[in-house]
Design an enzyme around this catalytic site. Sequence first.
Site, short mmCIF file in Angstrom:
data_model
loop_
_atom_site.label_atom_id
_atom_site.label_comp_id
_atom_site.label_asym_id
_atom_site.label_seq_id
_atom_site.Cartn_x
_atom_site.Cartn_y
_atom_site.Cartn_z
N HIS A 166 -42.47 11.43 -2.08
CA HIS A 166 -42.64 11.18 -0.65
C HIS A 166 -43.00 9.71 -0.45
O HIS A 166 -43.92 9.21 -1.09
CB HIS A 166 -43.77 12.05 -0.08
ZN ZN Z 1 -42.67 17.61 -0.82
#
Ligand code: ZN
Length: 209
Positions: A166
């Site tokens: 992320h």
């Molecule tokens: Zn994730």
Amino acid sequence: NLILKFLQLSNQPKLPPTAGFLYLSVCLYISFFTPIYNNPPQASVIRNFGPKKKGKKLEMAVAASASCIFCQIASKSTSTTILHSDEKVVAFEDISPSAVRHYLVIPVEHIPTVKDLQRRTEDFSLVTHMLEVGQMLLHRDAPQCTHYRFGFHQPPLNSVNHLHLHCLALPYTPRWKCVKFLSLGSLGFLEAEKLLEKLKPLPPVISKV
Ligand SMILES: [Zn+2]
Ligand SMILES: [Zn+2]
């Protein structure tokens, strides 16, 4: 056995007493530390393959990629906009962004989670590359932001079972989405830098024998 060797050495009149002691120290040192290096961290069944299991591994990888949405994105068989791709990784926007900019960087290879990575050069280089791609994209697309975060969800709290980094350019949008990225020790969001510390190959043991 060690003590016997020690006594044998000490009884040899040619050797000074310190030589025997040095030998014993080196033996103890090696016997103490060797088991650690002989037991690599627990690896996943899929990635821990010998030459014999390669066919099986390939079968499993093919089966996984057929049903894995991120494998489909990596093979460019979806309409997802690809922000970056090379032979190792692919990057695209998170389907439900949690920040001003929220990208995912995934390996082309189907690696399920961070638990499937080991302390070795291959995995360290892969995660390093994923992080570099994420940083490059956010600095390009969100240069006005002052806070960035890069990391992984750890199982069982991960979403898709295909490793994904992320990449967040903050602030979170909406604000409450920050709860998805709390660091809760071994359960929460794992910063990429912390993962890299765990994967960085250890320097070789130099024996003075
Ligand atoms: Zn994730
Ligand atoms: Zn996959």
